[in-house]
Each structure stands twice: as structure tokens, then as C-alpha cells.
Design a protein around this motif. Sequence first.
Motif, PDB file in Angstrom:
ATOM      1  N   ALA A 169       1.563  26.736 103.662  1.00  0.00           N
ATOM      2  CA  ALA A 169       1.801  28.067 103.097  1.00  0.00           C
ATOM      3  C   ALA A 169       1.857  29.174 104.148  1.00  0.00           C
ATOM      4  CB  ALA A 169       0.708  28.375 102.073  1.00  0.00           C
ATOM      5  N   SER A 170       1.003  29.106 105.158  1.00  0.00           N
ATOM      6  CA  SER A 170       0.987  30.186 106.157  1.00  0.00           C
ATOM      7  C   SER A 170       2.294  30.275 106.932  1.00  0.00           C
ATOM      8  CB  SER A 170      -0.173  29.986 107.134  1.00  0.00           C
ATOM      9  OG  SER A 170      -0.003  28.813 107.901  1.00  0.00           O
ATOM     10  N   MET A 171       3.073  29.187 106.955  1.00  0.00           N
ATOM     11  CA  MET A 171       4.342  29.196 107.676  1.00  0.00           C
ATOM     12  C   MET A 171       5.421  29.983 106.932  1.00  0.00           C
ATOM     13  SD  MET A 171       3.985  27.593 110.550  1.00  0.00           S
ATOM     14  CE  MET A 171       5.621  27.045 111.052  1.00  0.00           C
ATOM     15  N   GLY A 172       5.146  30.379 105.687  1.00  0.00           N
ATOM     16  CA  GLY A 172       6.109  31.186 104.946  1.00  0.00           C
ATOM     17  C   GLY A 172       6.081  32.653 105.322  1.00  0.00           C
ATOM     18  N   PHE A 173       5.206  33.034 106.248  1.00  0.00           N
ATOM     19  CA  PHE A 173       5.038  34.436 106.629  1.00  0.00           C
ATOM     20  C   PHE A 173       6.210  34.933 107.464  1.00  0.00           C
ATOM     21  CE2 PHE A 173       3.516  37.691 109.588  1.00  0.00           C
ATOM     22  CZ  PHE A 173       2.934  38.604 108.715  1.00  0.00           C
ATOM     23  N   SER A 174       6.616  36.171 107.210  1.00  0.00           N
ATOM     24  CA  SER A 174       7.660  36.814 108.022  1.00  0.00           C
ATOM     25  C   SER A 174       7.465  38.317 107.974  1.00  0.00           C
ATOM     26  CB  SER A 174       9.052  36.456 107.499  1.00  0.00           C
ATOM     27  OG  SER A 174      10.051  37.118 108.245  1.00  0.00           O
ATOM     28  N   SER A 175       7.644  38.974 109.107  1.00  0.00           N
ATOM     29  CA  SER A 175       7.578  40.438 109.165  1.00  0.00           C
ATOM     30  C   SER A 175       8.962  41.001 109.454  1.00  0.00           C
ATOM     31  CB  SER A 175       6.592  40.881 110.253  1.00  0.00           C
ATOM     32  OG  SER A 175       7.175  40.718 111.546  1.00  0.00           O
ATOM     33  N   SER A 176       9.068  42.308 109.380  1.00  0.00           N
ATOM     34  CA  SER A 176      10.350  42.962 109.671  1.00  0.00           C
ATOM     35  C   SER A 176      10.710  42.870 111.146  1.00  0.00           C
ATOM     36  CB  SER A 176      10.290  44.427 109.240  1.00  0.00           C
ATOM     37  OG  SER A 176       9.237  45.106 109.936  1.00  0.00           O
ATOM     38  N   LEU A 177       9.764  42.468 111.988  1.00  0.00           N
ATOM     39  CA  LEU A 177      10.029  42.331 113.419  1.00  0.00           C
ATOM     40  C   LEU A 177      10.607  40.964 113.765  1.00  0.00           C
ATOM     41  CD1 LEU A 177       6.760  43.914 114.882  1.00  0.00           C
ATOM     42  CD2 LEU A 177       8.930  45.040 114.338  1.00  0.00           C
ATOM     43  N   ALA A 178      10.556  40.028 112.824  1.00  0.00           N
ATOM     44  CA  ALA A 178      10.968  38.649 113.086  1.00  0.00           C
ATOM     45  C   ALA A 178      12.420  38.429 112.676  1.00  0.00           C
ATOM     46  CB  ALA A 178      10.068  37.679 112.337  1.00  0.00           C
ATOM     47  N   LEU A 179      13.024  37.386 113.265  1.00  0.00           N
ATOM     48  CA  LEU A 179      14.388  37.012 112.907  1.00  0.00           C
ATOM     49  C   LEU A 179      14.416  36.141 111.663  1.00  0.00           C
ATOM     50  CD1 LEU A 179      15.726  36.123 116.483  1.00  0.00           C
ATOM     51  CD2 LEU A 179      16.106  38.238 115.186  1.00  0.00           C
ATOM     52  N   CYS A 180      13.285  35.482 111.351  1.00  0.00           N
ATOM     53  CA  CYS A 180      13.225  34.572 110.213  1.00  0.00           C
ATOM     54  C   CYS A 180      11.769  34.217 109.955  1.00  0.00           C
ATOM     55  CB  CYS A 180      14.035  33.310 110.496  1.00  0.00           C
ATOM     56  SG  CYS A 180      13.427  32.370 111.919  1.00  0.00           S
ATOM     57  N   PRO A 181      11.464  33.628 108.800  1.00  0.00           N
ATOM     58  CA  PRO A 181      10.105  33.140 108.560  1.00  0.00           C
ATOM     59  C   PRO A 181       9.736  32.033 109.536  1.00  0.00           C
ATOM     60  CG  PRO A 181      11.343  33.289 106.510  1.00  0.00           C
ATOM     61  CD  PRO A 181      12.337  33.474 107.620  1.00  0.00           C
ATOM     62  N   LYS A 182       8.446  31.876 109.752  1.00  0.00           N
ATOM     63  CA  LYS A 182       7.980  30.873 110.707  1.00  0.00           C
ATOM     64  C   LYS A 182       8.434  29.468 110.330  1.00  0.00           C
ATOM     65  CE  LYS A 182       3.597  31.938 110.468  1.00  0.00           C
ATOM     66  NZ  LYS A 182       2.136  31.880 110.751  1.00  0.00           N
TER      67      LYS A 182
END
Length: 303
Positions: free
Chosen positions: A106-119
Motif C-alpha cells: 500500500a505505501s508504494m501507492g504514494f505520489s506527490s505533486s513533485l513526482a513524475l509517477c507513484p512509487k
Amino acid sequence: MASTRVLSPGGRSPGRRETESALTLAERMPRLILEARRVAATLSHGLHGRRRAGPGESFWQFRPFVAGEAAGRIDWRRSARDDRLYVREREWEAAHNVWLWIDRSASMGFSSSLALCPKVERALVLGLALADAFVEAGERVGLLGLSRPQATRSIVERVAESLAADAAGLDEDLPPRAPVARFDEAVLIGDFLSPLDEVRAAVAGIAGAGCRGHLVAIVDPVEETFPFAGEAELHDLEAGLSLRVGDAAAWGSAYRARIQAHRDALAEIARGHGWTFGLHRTDRPASEAALRLVTLVAARAAG
């Protein structure tokens, strides 16, 4: 100010059940396969020739004939140009097994506006690209606990199918304890935010036979910098817990120190088994991490 999101449907709170549903891979996998092949195409396929003598078909170098060797090894054409006898050496090209593990918890579903994609998407693209590159280089690739090592041109599709069908893997934030043979290679890709004792035990369970290995920590830029201020609500995606913080900025310094200590401990765990540790941020191209891993595997194989 950075903003964050978690792969969950309907905009609801990112609980365990919703996140599992959102991490279903079947619909996204074709796009990730295409991206992985683009990344693999940028890599230098330097793994096939081991740059040392051994069984194989590729010419490596001539070297002087040594007394006691079989006369059939002499290259008479080259020897005729000199007053010495020469042997035609070939490169060592024996394939070995590379085992992959890709964190889809589940924690790999995290994404911020600074990232190109979710983890999770970056981890999948990186893993699939490496599988393609390793097989192209003459190696066999398998998934820890899921599939045996294979050397097939359709390795990307086979790995993708195995992952998409493995619903149980969404509950696993660390690789299974599956000892890998001494001359094999293990590449573990995830965020490794689990308690350090659990990470240490998982790595030891794989490295017990003396295999070579690599830990690749996938991180969102926000996880490293914690650039928040004011009131914030934090979610533990694995346990489904939430914490409301009144002054996020006041947490920043302590958080960054703690996450750095965690990273340092991960690096020490890797070093303890003769493994490598690398950090890959999701605001950087996947090709950077892929090239680093291919280079490390090539260097170890040649050593």
C-alpha cells in the motif's frame, strides 16, 4: 507547496481495502510495459561478455601459448605473423540467474505533486526494464517466490503477467525468505519503510547462501524533504491509521533526521552482506536507476 495523493478510488481516505483495489495492475500494465521497453532500449547491454576467459563463442583476445596446453588451442593464423605461438581466447558467457522482487504494498501507492509517477509505477517500470535488459544480455530472470528464472524474449510480458496475477503480493512489503544461490544475483526494489529488524531479517533470508544483491529504495521527493507547514493529516497506508498534526513545519527537522537515519541503516544492512544500496527518487528518470543497476551487475560479474 507540495501536495500528495495516494492511489485510491473515489477520493476516499486511503484505507487498506481501497488502496489494494487501486493497486490492481491489469489495466495499467500495458502502459508500464511500453515505458519499461523504452527504458531498456536506452541501456548499454554490457552484461553479455564477461571480459574474462571461459566457454563461449565471442572472441576476446589473443594471448601467448603456455607450455603444457593442448596444441589444438593454438591459433596458427595469428602465430604465423610472429615468432611466438598464440591462443585465441573466448569470453566467458555463462548465464546466471537474476532474481527480482518488486514491492507493490500500500505505501508504494504514494505520489506527490513533485513526482513524475507513484512509487509503485516507477518500481514496476524499473523492474520490467531490468528484466528485459538482463535477458537481452544473456541472463535468466526470475521473480522471488513467484516464477523460476527464464531467458525468453517475452520476459517482460511474463513478469508482468505473474505480478498482475499475484494479488497476495499487495499485502507483502518485504520479499519472501527464499535463499538465492551463491552465484546468483538479487535485485530488491521497494520503499523499505518497514521496521529495520524486519528488513534485516528479510535480506538475511535471501543472502544466506552468499548471493550478490542490491537494494533499491524508491522514494517520493516529499518523503525525503517533508516540505509541509500548518495543519496536516498523516496516513499509515499499511495499518490504516491516521494522525492529525497541528504544526507540520515543527515536525520537519526531526522527521528528516529520522528518515536519514533509516536510510543509513538500510545501507549498513546491505553492506553487511556485501550488497549495494541505492536511492531512486521518483522525480528523476527511471533510466538513471536502471543504468546504475546494469552497471553494478556487470561490474560484479566481471570482478
